[in-house]
Design a protein around this motif. Structure first.
Motif, short mmCIF file in Angstrom:
data_model
loop_
_atom_site.label_atom_id
_atom_site.label_comp_id
_atom_site.label_asym_id
_atom_site.label_seq_id
_atom_site.Cartn_x
_atom_site.Cartn_y
_atom_site.Cartn_z
N LEU A 264 35.03 72.07 46.70
CA LEU A 264 35.92 72.72 47.66
C LEU A 264 36.95 73.61 46.96
CD1 LEU A 264 36.77 72.92 50.67
CD2 LEU A 264 38.26 70.95 50.27
N HIS A 268 37.59 77.76 47.31
CA HIS A 268 38.87 78.39 47.67
C HIS A 268 39.43 79.25 46.53
CE1 HIS A 268 39.78 76.86 51.69
NE2 HIS A 268 39.08 75.79 51.34
N GLY A 270 37.73 80.61 44.19
CA GLY A 270 36.83 81.75 44.04
C GLY A 270 37.20 82.89 44.97
N VAL A 271 37.63 82.55 46.17
CA VAL A 271 38.07 83.58 47.13
C VAL A 271 39.32 84.27 46.60
CG1 VAL A 271 39.11 83.90 49.41
CG2 VAL A 271 37.03 82.51 49.15
N ARG A 273 40.37 84.47 43.48
CA ARG A 273 40.02 85.26 42.30
C ARG A 273 39.41 86.59 42.72
NH1 ARG A 273 38.24 85.69 36.92
NH2 ARG A 273 36.36 86.97 36.90
N GLU A 274 38.52 86.55 43.70
CA GLU A 274 37.90 87.79 44.17
C GLU A 274 38.94 88.74 44.75
OE1 GLU A 274 34.76 88.72 43.78
OE2 GLU A 274 34.79 90.53 45.04
N ARG A 275 39.93 88.19 45.45
CA ARG A 275 41.01 89.04 45.98
C ARG A 275 41.74 89.76 44.85
NH1 ARG A 275 40.22 89.25 51.39
NH2 ARG A 275 40.34 87.25 52.46
N ALA A 323 48.69 74.98 49.13
CA ALA A 323 47.85 73.96 49.75
C ALA A 323 46.79 73.48 48.76
CB ALA A 323 47.19 74.52 51.01
N LEU A 324 46.30 74.40 47.93
CA LEU A 324 45.28 74.02 46.94
C LEU A 324 45.89 73.15 45.85
CD1 LEU A 324 43.37 77.43 46.60
CD2 LEU A 324 42.80 75.46 48.03
N LEU A 327 46.24 69.81 47.26
CA LEU A 327 44.91 69.18 47.32
C LEU A 327 44.52 68.64 45.95
CD1 LEU A 327 42.27 68.64 48.87
CD2 LEU A 327 41.52 70.94 48.27
#
Lengths: 500, 170
Positions: A264, A268, A270-271, A273-275, A323-324, A327
Motif C-alpha cells: 500500500l 501511494h 509511487g503516485v 514520486r510520479e507527481r 497520512a502515509l 500509516l
C-alpha cells in the motif's frame, strides 16, 4: 607528522577552492596514520598517470585538501593497510591504472573481471586475453555453514551485482559483495572531452542522482576556471537538486515498505514520486532533469507556469504525505520488520565517513550542504535530521524528515528566485577544481583537471556508495537472509556509481 | 489505514488512458488479441540491466505506478527468465555483464523477443567506444525492437511494448 594545516600552508597549488599538494612517501604514510586515528576522513582516493591522489576531509573545520603522491615506480604505500575504507578504492586504482598498493590487505581485483581485453586501461595499458577470471570469495568455515550465491542477475528490476551469503540456518554470518558488473569505463570516456561533453557523461555515473553528479562536475570545472555563475543559476540548480532528492526519497520509502510486504505504501509513494517527476519535466523538460546542469549554469530556465506546477505538486505532497507517515508509524506489522533490523554501528559510520541517510541514521550528522556550504544552500535555512538507532526504521525516518525539509526548500527557492541570466560562458583553458555536493544518497566528490586547451585531462567522481556498500556487509550480519532485501533497500547503494 | 483504503475505493482512479494517441489505443486493443493468440492471456517480461546508469530502471519501475498501471494490459515483469516471453535489456552491455546477459537469453524459452530499451542498449549511447562496453545489446544477443530515449519515458516504453505485440502477431 603531517596534518591538514601543513598541507594548506604549502603554496603553489593550482587547485581550487581546496589545495592539492605533492607529498612524499613518508608524508603519505603519516596522513594514513591520521586517517587511521580518526582525525581525518577519507573523502576520495583515485589514480592518475603515475600518481595517486587522496582527498582528506577535516570534519571539525569543514576543510578539504588533496595529497598527491608521485609513483614513478608504479607503486604506492597501501592506505587500506591502515584504514579499511580505502580497500576497494585501492583495488580500483590497480585495476584501472596498474599502480600497486604495497602492503595492501586484499590483492584481488575489483572492477577488472578480465573481460575487457585490456589490462590497466587508463594507465600503461596492455592486451589481455579477456576470457574472464575466477574470483576467490573469502572462505567461511564451520559445521552447518552454507553459502547462498545471488546475482549478478537478480529477481527484481535492479542493477546487477553478486552477493555471497554465508548462513548458519537462516542467520547470515557473512555477506560478501562482488561488484564491477556495470563497469563502463566512464572515467576513460571523460578524458579528452570538452567540459560540456564530459558533463553529460558525469550526469550518467548514477542516473538517479544525475543532477547531483552534473552539479559536482560543473562546480569543479567552474572552480578550475575561476568562473562565477549567475545567482539565478545557483537557485535553479538547488531547485533541481531538491526535486531529485524528493523524488528519490519518496520512491525509497515506498520501496522499503514494499520489501516488508506492505504494498500500500509503495502504491501511494509511487503516485507522489510520479507527481514530482511530472512537475520536474514541466519545469525543466526532462523527468530526471538530465543534462540540465551544465558548465556555467543551467541549460533551461523555468517558466511562471511551471513554477505554479511545482508549487501545486508541493501542496499535494504536503496534503498526502502526513497520512502515509502515520500509516508507516502506526502499522505494527511494518514496524516489526524495520525496527532493529540492519543495525549499522555508529563507529563504522564514522570510520568510513558514510554520508546520506546511512550516516545520518547512525549518528553522523555530515551533510555537504551544511558542512562545506555552497550556493544556494549557504543562504537557506534547513534542518539536517540525525538519528542514532541505526536500523532500517531510522533510515526510513531520516528520509521522511528530509522529504519535509526538501518541500520547504523548494518553496523557499521559488519564492526567492533571483532574476537574471542562467548561463555564462566558461572560457577555455587549464586548471584544477574540486567540489563536494550532497546527492540524495550522500556526498559526491568531484576532481577535474583541465588541460591547457580546455579539455578534460582527468576527471574523477566519487560516489557516496563507496563508503556505504561495505557497511551493508556489516549491517546484515546476524540478521536472517529474508531481511536482506529490506536492509539493502534501506541502504539503496548505487552500483553504476561505484562500478564507473 | 482504513481511511486510505476507503479513499482508494471512493476517489476516481489515477490510472490514465495510457498513451493517449489514437493509434496507440489501437495498438493496445491489438495487444489483447495478439497476446491471447500467441501467449495466452499475458506477456511476461524479464528485465536485465546490462550496465545502465539506472536511469532506465527508474522509468521501467514507473510503469507499475497507478498512472501507467502496466498490469491492465496483461503485461507483467517476472523474476526468472524461464517465465519470460520478452527480455527487456538496458545499458550499453558492459563486457563484465555480457556473459550473464547471454546466459539469461539462453535460459528464456522460445518463442522470445528481445527489446533494447534506451539509447545505451541500442548503440552504446554516451558510453559507445569504451574499452569496457559492447556498444549495445545486439553485439551479444539478437534484438527485435529498439525503444530510444535517455532514458525512454514510461509512455515511450509502454508504446514500444505494445508495438512489439503487433509485430509479434505478423
Amino acid at each position: 607528522m603531517v596534518n591538514l594545516s601543513d598541507l594548506f600552508a604549502r603554496n603553489g597549488s593550482a587547485c581550487r577552492p581546496w589545495p592539492r599538494v605533492s607529498v612524499n612517501e613518508a608524508e603519505w604514510s603519516a596522513l594514513c596514520a591520521e586517517l587511521a586515528a580518526g582525525r581525518l576522513t577519507l573523502s576520495a582516493l583515485f589514480g592518475d598517470s603515475a600518481t595517486v591522489h587522496m582527498a582528506l576531509l577535516d570534519e571539525a573545520t569543514g576543510r578539504l585538501a588533496l595529497a598527491s603522491l608521485p609513483c614513478p615506480a608504479g607503486a604506492f604505500p597501501s592506505v587500506a593497510r591502515h584504514h579499511p575504507p580505502a580497500a576497494r578504492l585501492e583495488r580500483t586504482i590497480r585495476d584501472l591504472f596498474g599502480l600497486t598498493p604495497v602492503g595492501a590487505p586484499d590483492d584481488r581485483p575489483w572492477l577488472d573481471h578480465a573481460r575487457w581485453g585490456v589490462r590497466a586501461p587508463l594507465g600503461a595499458a596492455s592486451p589481455d586475453a579477456g576470457a574472464g577470471a575466477a574470483y576467490t570469495v573469502l572462505p567461511v568455515e564451520g559445521e552447518g555453514v552454507h553459502q547462498i550465491p545471488v546475482g549478478p542477475v537478480h529477481a527484481g528490476i535492479i542493477e546487477p551485482g553478486h552477493f555471497r551469503f554465508s548462513a548458519y540456518g537462516e542467520t547470515v554470518v557473512r555477506l560478501e559483495e562482488r561488484l564491477g558488473y556495470v563497469h563502463k569505463g566512464t572515467e576513460g570516456l571523460m578524458a579528452g572531452r570538452t567540459p560540456e561533453e564530459a558533463a553529460r557523461i558525469a550526469g550518467r555515473h548514477s542516473g538517479d542522482a544525475t543532477v547531483a553528479y552534473a552539479l559536482a562536475f560543473c562546480r569543479a570545472v567552474e572552480a578550475a576556471r575561476g568562473v562565477a555563475i549567475p545567482e539565478r543559476a545557483h537557485a535553479l540548480r538547488g531547485l533541481m537538486a531538491e526535486l531529485e532528492r524528493l523524488a528519490n526519497h519518496l520512491g525509497d520509502i515506498g520501496a522499503i515498505c514494499n520489501d516488508a510486504a506492505f504494498a500500500l505504501m509503495l502504491a501511494h509513494c509511487g503516485v507522489l514520486r510520479e507527481r514530482v517527476l511530472r512537475a520536474s519535466a514541466r519545469a525543466f523538460g526532462h523527468r530526471l532533469m538530465m543534462d540540465r546542469v551544465v558548465p556555467g549554469g543551467v541549460a533551461q530556465d523555468i517558466t511562471a507556469e511551471a513554477i505554479t506546477g511545482v508549487k501545486a505538486m508541493v501542496a499535494e505532497v504536503r496534503r498526502a504525505f502526513p497520512a502515509l507517515v502515520r500509516l508507516y508509524d502506526e502499522t505494527a506489522s511494518l514496524q516489526d520488520r524495520t525496527v532493529g533490523t540492519g543495525f549499522t554501528k555508529p563507529e563504522y559510520v564514522r570510520q568510513f565517513g558514510a554520508g546520506g541517510f546511512v550516516g545520518r541514521a547512525s549518528g553522523r550528522p555530515f551533510d555537504a550542504r551544511r558542512a562545506l556550504p555552497y550556493p544556494p544552500y549557504d543562504r537557506l535555512p534547513f534542518e539536517v535530521p540525525v538519528r542514532t538507532d541505526g536500523d532500517v526504521n531510522a533510515r526510513v525516518w531520516v528520509r521522511i524528515r528530509e522529504v519535509e525539509e526538501s518541500l520547504g526548500l523548494i518553496i523557499r527557492l521559488l519564492d526567492t528566485l533571483p532574476k537574471g541570466d542562467i548561463l555564462v560562458p566558461v572560457p577555455a583553458g587549464g586548471g584544477e577544481g574540486v567540489a563536494l555536493v550532497e546527492s540524495f544518497r550522500g556526498d559526491v566528490f568531484a576532481f577535474v583537471a583541465l588541460a591547457a586547451d580546455g579539455r578534460v585531462r582527468r576527471a574523477h567522481l566519487r560516489d557516496p556508495s563507496w563508503f556505504q556498500w561495505p557497511l551493508l556487509e556489516t549491517a546484515i550480519e546476524g540478521n536472517i537472509v529474508a531481511d536482506f532485501p529490506l536492509c539493502n533497500k534501506s541502504f539503496n547503494c548505487s552500483y553504476s556509481g561505484v562500478d564507473l | 489505514m482504513r481511511k486510505l483504503l476507503l479513499q482508494g475505493l471512493l476517489k476516481a482512479p489515477l490510472t490514465e488512458k495510457g498513451p493517449d494517441d489514437a493509434a496507440v489505443e489501437a495498438l493496445a486493443r491489438e495487444l489483447d488479441a495478439a497476446a491471447r493468440a500467441r501467449l495466452g492471456r499475458s506477456l511476461s517480461i524479464r528485465e536485465v540491466d546490462a550496465g545502465s546508469c539506472n536511469g532506465c530502471e527508474l522509468e521501467i519501475h514507473a510503469l507499475g505506478n497507478a498512472f501507467y498501471d502496466l498490469d491492465r494490459f496483461g503485461i507483467r515483469f517476472v523474476a526468472s527468465p524461464r517465465h519470460a516471453d520478452v527480455l527487456l535489456v538496458t545499458g550499453p552491455v558492459a563486457k563484465n555483464m555480457a556473459e550473464a546477459l547471454k546466459r539469461t537469453y539462453d535460459a528464456t524459452p522460445s518463442p522470445k523477443w528481445v527489446v533494447a530499451a534506451g539509447d545505451c542498449a541500442i548503440n552504446g549511447g554516451l558510453f559507445a567506444g569504451s574499452y569496457a562496453v559492447t556498444d549495445g545489446a545486439a553485439a551479444v544477443i539478437p534484438v527485435d525492437l529498439k525503444i530510444p530515449g535517455c532514458p525512454p519515458t514510461p509512455v515511450d516504453l509502454l508504446t514500444g511494448l505494445l508495438a512489439l505485440l503487433r509485430a509479434g502477431k505478423a
